[in-house]
Design a protein around this motif. Structure first.
Motif, PDB file in Angstrom:
ATOM      1  N   UNK A 116      -0.382  12.869  20.508  1.00 32.72           N
ATOM      2  CA  UNK A 116      -1.369  13.215  21.526  1.00 32.72           C
ATOM      3  C   UNK A 116      -0.618  13.648  22.767  1.00 32.72           C
ATOM      4  N   UNK A 117      -0.890  14.885  23.227  1.00 28.82           N
ATOM      5  CA  UNK A 117      -0.195  15.479  24.382  1.00 28.82           C
ATOM      6  C   UNK A 117       1.326  15.390  24.200  1.00 28.82           C
ATOM      7  N   UNK A 118       1.778  15.689  22.994  1.00 29.85           N
ATOM      8  CA  UNK A 118       3.206  15.700  22.730  1.00 29.85           C
ATOM      9  C   UNK A 118       3.835  14.322  22.662  1.00 29.85           C
ATOM     10  N   UNK A 119       3.010  13.259  22.721  1.00 30.20           N
ATOM     11  CA  UNK A 119       3.516  11.890  22.709  1.00 30.20           C
ATOM     12  C   UNK A 119       3.116  11.239  21.389  1.00 30.20           C
ATOM     13  N   UNK A 120       4.099  10.766  20.629  1.00 33.32           N
ATOM     14  CA  UNK A 120       3.778  10.148  19.341  1.00 33.32           C
ATOM     15  C   UNK A 120       3.353   8.697  19.548  1.00 33.32           C
ATOM     16  N   UNK A 121       2.291   8.288  18.887  1.00 30.62           N
ATOM     17  CA  UNK A 121       1.897   6.880  18.955  1.00 30.62           C
ATOM     18  C   UNK A 121       1.434   6.436  17.576  1.00 30.62           C
ATOM     19  N   UNK A 122       1.593   5.123  17.318  1.00 31.09           N
ATOM     20  CA  UNK A 122       1.201   4.594  16.010  1.00 31.09           C
ATOM     21  C   UNK A 122      -0.316   4.548  15.899  1.00 31.09           C
ATOM     22  N   UNK A 123      -0.807   4.851  14.703  1.00 30.41           N
ATOM     23  CA  UNK A 123      -2.256   4.798  14.508  1.00 30.41           C
ATOM     24  C   UNK A 123      -2.688   3.345  14.318  1.00 30.41           C
ATOM     25  N   UNK A 124      -3.907   3.058  14.748  1.00 32.64           N
ATOM     26  CA  UNK A 124      -4.377   1.677  14.731  1.00 32.64           C
ATOM     27  C   UNK A 124      -4.884   1.245  13.375  1.00 32.64           C
ATOM     28  N   UNK A 125      -5.386   2.211  12.588  1.00 40.48           N
ATOM     29  CA  UNK A 125      -6.010   1.834  11.331  1.00 40.48           C
ATOM     30  C   UNK A 125      -5.381   2.564  10.156  1.00 40.48           C
ATOM     31  N   UNK A 126      -5.395   1.906   9.028  1.00 36.65           N
ATOM     32  CA  UNK A 126      -4.865   2.490   7.795  1.00 36.65           C
ATOM     33  C   UNK A 126      -5.614   3.796   7.508  1.00 36.65           C
ATOM     34  N   UNK A 127      -4.903   4.919   7.350  1.00 34.84           N
ATOM     35  CA  UNK A 127      -5.594   6.211   7.287  1.00 34.84           C
ATOM     36  C   UNK A 127      -6.191   6.537   5.922  1.00 34.84           C
ATOM     37  N   UNK A 128      -6.133   5.624   4.978  1.00 37.36           N
ATOM     38  CA  UNK A 128      -6.762   5.877   3.686  1.00 37.36           C
ATOM     39  C   UNK A 128      -7.795   4.778   3.445  1.00 37.36           C
ATOM     40  N   UNK A 129      -8.791   5.014   2.598  1.00 35.51           N
ATOM     41  CA  UNK A 129      -9.848   4.013   2.439  1.00 35.51           C
ATOM     42  C   UNK A 129      -9.296   2.672   1.941  1.00 35.51           C
ATOM     43  N   UNK A 130      -9.613   1.600   2.664  1.00 37.02           N
ATOM     44  CA  UNK A 130      -9.148   0.269   2.265  1.00 37.02           C
ATOM     45  C   UNK A 130     -10.181  -0.333   1.312  1.00 37.02           C
ATOM     46  N   UNK A 131      -9.822  -0.317   0.043  1.00 39.50           N
ATOM     47  CA  UNK A 131     -10.713  -0.853  -0.974  1.00 39.50           C
ATOM     48  C   UNK A 131     -10.128  -2.153  -1.496  1.00 39.50           C
ATOM     49  N   UNK A 132     -10.927  -2.891  -2.236  1.00 38.31           N
ATOM     50  CA  UNK A 132     -10.453  -4.109  -2.888  1.00 38.31           C
ATOM     51  C   UNK A 132      -9.240  -3.795  -3.766  1.00 38.31           C
ATOM     52  N   UNK A 133      -9.303  -2.647  -4.426  1.00 33.65           N
ATOM     53  CA  UNK A 133      -8.247  -2.212  -5.314  1.00 33.65           C
ATOM     54  C   UNK A 133      -6.934  -1.980  -4.562  1.00 33.65           C
ATOM     55  N   UNK A 134      -7.072  -1.377  -3.361  1.00 34.26           N
ATOM     56  CA  UNK A 134      -5.874  -1.100  -2.551  1.00 34.26           C
ATOM     57  C   UNK A 134      -5.226  -2.414  -2.123  1.00 34.26           C
ATOM     58  N   UNK A 135      -6.060  -3.391  -1.738  1.00 35.42           N
ATOM     59  CA  UNK A 135      -5.517  -4.684  -1.302  1.00 35.42           C
ATOM     60  C   UNK A 135      -4.841  -5.387  -2.472  1.00 35.42           C
ATOM     61  N   UNK A 136      -5.466  -5.300  -3.656  1.00 36.92           N
ATOM     62  CA  UNK A 136      -4.869  -5.924  -4.841  1.00 36.92           C
ATOM     63  C   UNK A 136      -3.521  -5.280  -5.142  1.00 36.92           C
ATOM     64  N   UNK A 137      -3.469  -3.968  -5.015  1.00 41.04           N
ATOM     65  CA  UNK A 137      -2.220  -3.237  -5.184  1.00 41.04           C
ATOM     66  C   UNK A 137      -1.200  -3.710  -4.145  1.00 41.04           C
ATOM     67  N   UNK A 138      -1.702  -3.917  -2.925  1.00 41.40           N
ATOM     68  CA  UNK A 138      -0.849  -4.399  -1.844  1.00 41.40           C
ATOM     69  C   UNK A 138      -0.246  -5.745  -2.167  1.00 41.40           C
ATOM     70  N   UNK A 139      -1.048  -6.642  -2.724  1.00 42.79           N
ATOM     71  CA  UNK A 139      -0.550  -7.967  -3.087  1.00 42.79           C
ATOM     72  C   UNK A 139       0.580  -7.828  -4.111  1.00 42.79           C
ATOM     73  N   UNK A 140       0.317  -6.993  -5.134  1.00 42.98           N
ATOM     74  CA  UNK A 140       1.302  -6.800  -6.198  1.00 42.98           C
ATOM     75  C   UNK A 140       2.615  -6.264  -5.621  1.00 42.98           C
ATOM     76  N   UNK A 141       2.511  -5.239  -4.758  1.00 40.81           N
ATOM     77  CA  UNK A 141       3.709  -4.614  -4.194  1.00 40.81           C
ATOM     78  C   UNK A 141       4.411  -5.551  -3.204  1.00 40.81           C
ATOM     79  N   UNK A 142       3.618  -6.320  -2.444  1.00 38.82           N
ATOM     80  CA  UNK A 142       4.199  -7.284  -1.510  1.00 38.82           C
ATOM     81  C   UNK A 142       5.022  -8.313  -2.276  1.00 38.82           C
ATOM     82  N   UNK A 143       4.461  -8.812  -3.384  1.00 39.11           N
ATOM     83  CA  UNK A 143       5.157  -9.825  -4.174  1.00 39.11           C
ATOM     84  C   UNK A 143       6.466  -9.285  -4.746  1.00 39.11           C
ATOM     85  N   UNK A 144       6.514  -7.973  -5.011  1.00 39.66           N
ATOM     86  CA  UNK A 144       7.736  -7.388  -5.554  1.00 39.66           C
ATOM     87  C   UNK A 144       8.774  -7.166  -4.453  1.00 39.66           C
ATOM     88  N   UNK A 145       8.363  -6.487  -3.382  1.00 38.12           N
ATOM     89  CA  UNK A 145       9.348  -5.990  -2.412  1.00 38.12           C
ATOM     90  C   UNK A 145       9.522  -6.867  -1.179  1.00 38.12           C
TER      91      UNK A 145
END
Lengths: 255, 236
Positions: A116-145
């Motif tokens: 914004x105006x040439x200034x980079x800032x972090x976005x506040x919200x996850x830019x893809x739809x947060x579904x139950x499936x995404x969170x479950x995937x998140x749990x799986x990936x969190x447990x691995x990495x």
């Protein structure tokens, strides 16, 4: 009589000699060995084509798999990211193409930042739809990495950290090295970060933590961000009146 | 003189006949046993344990620390080839832990120069077989089925014969070898843990299928054995 003894001796020796190959085979069968496999009929077992991670004499450094050329991306990387995205939203297959073709959305998804105006800032919200499936995937990936260091509950005491503390307790400070305890992901220090900020830490690393962008595809990183939020919320101390009525009665009934 | 026969078998020929007859039976039997025992895949392929440039212990990292297989072999669910980790993956932890250990000399050298560590391949298939890790792992075939208990191996060795007859046992009837997809990297998985199984399958303990193998076969759309034993499937 003497002749008979000779005969017995002869036959006996032959039988004993015949057992030697069997003994060698039995040894070969049950003992670990660093002698490579023996191919009895080796036709075409080894062909001159290049398998992954096989060395090649075509190149001076004998690396069959070539390193990335700076500023480029392997086609597979792109396909993998797309595939992960597809798995996260099986009904949004078309949307994925939009995500990757729309420049601004692409930036949000890939870097977790907006300009914004040439200034980079972090976005506040996850830019893809947060579904139950995404969170479950998140749990799986969190447990691995993440769990090896941050622990399955995110409190910063994973098995690697426990091992390092053991080394320190035994006085093996040289082995224990410069390890610092990973941060507690459930506390305000991490939870106060915007979603884009957590994504950036996973992507590029921070302080002693390494970058995970080569190990975790883009959408899985966002899935991990969603699960870090789950860990924060589920372990936050909340006043009892904010709990659902069913949980409250269950807790009051428990003695 | 004239009544003597032209030729008389000497006395020892009785014994010789017996010995020759016995040998004629026993030697082929012996050779069959020798070949069957010596030339079979279990003898020739199993227990190959090369000495690696870095004495990396799976028993410690995957067993004691409980690090998931996919932390290092990241692409196993996405690609045909379960890639060996780049040196960076080792450095993730070893930049801080045991940074000066003599055992990690190769890792430091590789990280500095960018040249790969010359690991020796343990489980290798002939070049005319096109094995796909992703296809197997996503169908509920555990790492364990082909690699054995790697989480208990101090130095990795080949645990299974990996010959075609061995592959076909499963390709003819995959059901007994299947497990829930999210448990493939859990080498200590057991179907006896009903609560966990129900959670994995998104069911309750009451609605668990009687025949898990057949149920998973249907759920993961495993092709029938006719297609699974098609030559072209692996030798395309």
């Amino acid at each position: 009589m003497n002749r008979k003894a000779t005969l017995f001796f002869l036959i006996g020796s032959i039988v004993m000699a015949a057992l030697i190959p069997l003994a060698v085979i039995a040894d070969r069968r049950y003992e670990r060995t660093d002698i490579p496999r023996i191919a009895i009929i080796p036709d075409m077992d080894k062909m001159p084509y290049l398998k992954p991670e096989r060395s090649s004499d075509l190149f001076a450094d004998h690396r069959g798999m070539r390193p990335h050329i700076p500023g480029t991306m392997a086609r597979e990387d792109f396909i993998f990211d797309n595939m992960a995205e597809q798995r996260a939203h099986p009904n949004n297959w078309k949307k994925d193409h939009v995500v990757l073709s729309n420049g601004k959305q692409f930036q949000r998804v890939m870097y977790g930042q907006v300009l914004t105006n040439g200034q980079a800032s972090f976005i506040n919200h996850i830019p893809i739809p947060v579904t139950r499936r995404l969170i479950a995937r998140g749990e799986e990936q969190f447990d691995i990495f993440c769990a090896p260091c941050h622990g399955y509950n995110g409190q910063g005491n994973g098995t690697v950290n426990i091992y390092d503390s053991e080394l320190r307790a035994e006085g093996e400070s040289r082995e224990a090295g410069t390890w610092v305890q990973p941060s507690n992901l459930t506390l305000i220090g991490v939870q106060a970060l915007p979603d884009g900020g957590i994504y950036d830490v996973v992507t590029n690393g921070i302080a002693a933590m390494a970058a995970y962008k080569d190990q975790i595809p883009v959408v899985d990183r966002w899935a991990i961000v969603s699960y870090v939020r789950v860990l924060g919320l589920s372990q936050k101390k909340v006043p009892a009146y904010r709990l659902p009525a069913t949980v409250r009665t269950e807790l009051t009934n428990r003695k | 003189m004239s009544d003597r026969p032209f030729f008389v078998f000497p006395r020892w020929s009785d014994t010789a006949t017996k010995i020759i007859l016995a040998a004629a039976v026993l030697i082929p039997v012996y050779l069959v046993i020798l070949l069957g025992y010596g030339a079979n895949a279990r003898t020739l392929n199993v227990n190959y344990q090369p000495i690696q440039p870095v004495a990396y212990s799976h028993a410690f990292h995957a067993g004691k620390l409980g690090i998931n297989c996919q932390y290092c072999h990241t692409d196993v669910k996405r690609a045909a080839f379960a890639a060996l980790p780049p040196t960076q993956t080792c450095i993730n932890c070893h930049a801080a832990i045991a940074p000066h250990s003599a055992a990690l000399a190769w890792i430091r050298k590789s990280y500095k120069t960018g040249m790969p560590v010359p690991w020796k391949k343990v489980n290798d298939l002939p070049d005319y077989v096109y094995f796909n890790h992703a296809a197997h792992v996503n169908a509920g075939i555990s790492c364990l089925i082909c690699h054995g208990h790697v989480n208990e191996m101090t130095q990795v060795y080949q645990a299974k014969p990996l010959n075609m007859a061995w592959c076909l046992q499963c390709h003819r009837d995959p059901a007994p070898f299947l497990r829930p997809r999210n448990e493939v990297t859990n080498l200590n998985w057991t179907p006896a843990n009903k609560t966990r199984l129900a959670k994995d399958l998104g069911l309750t303990t009451a609605t668990l299928p009687k025949n898990l193998g057949k149920y998973l076969e249907k759920r993961y759309h495993i092709p029938n054995s006719k297609l699974l034993t098609d030559c072209e499937l692996c030798h395309h």
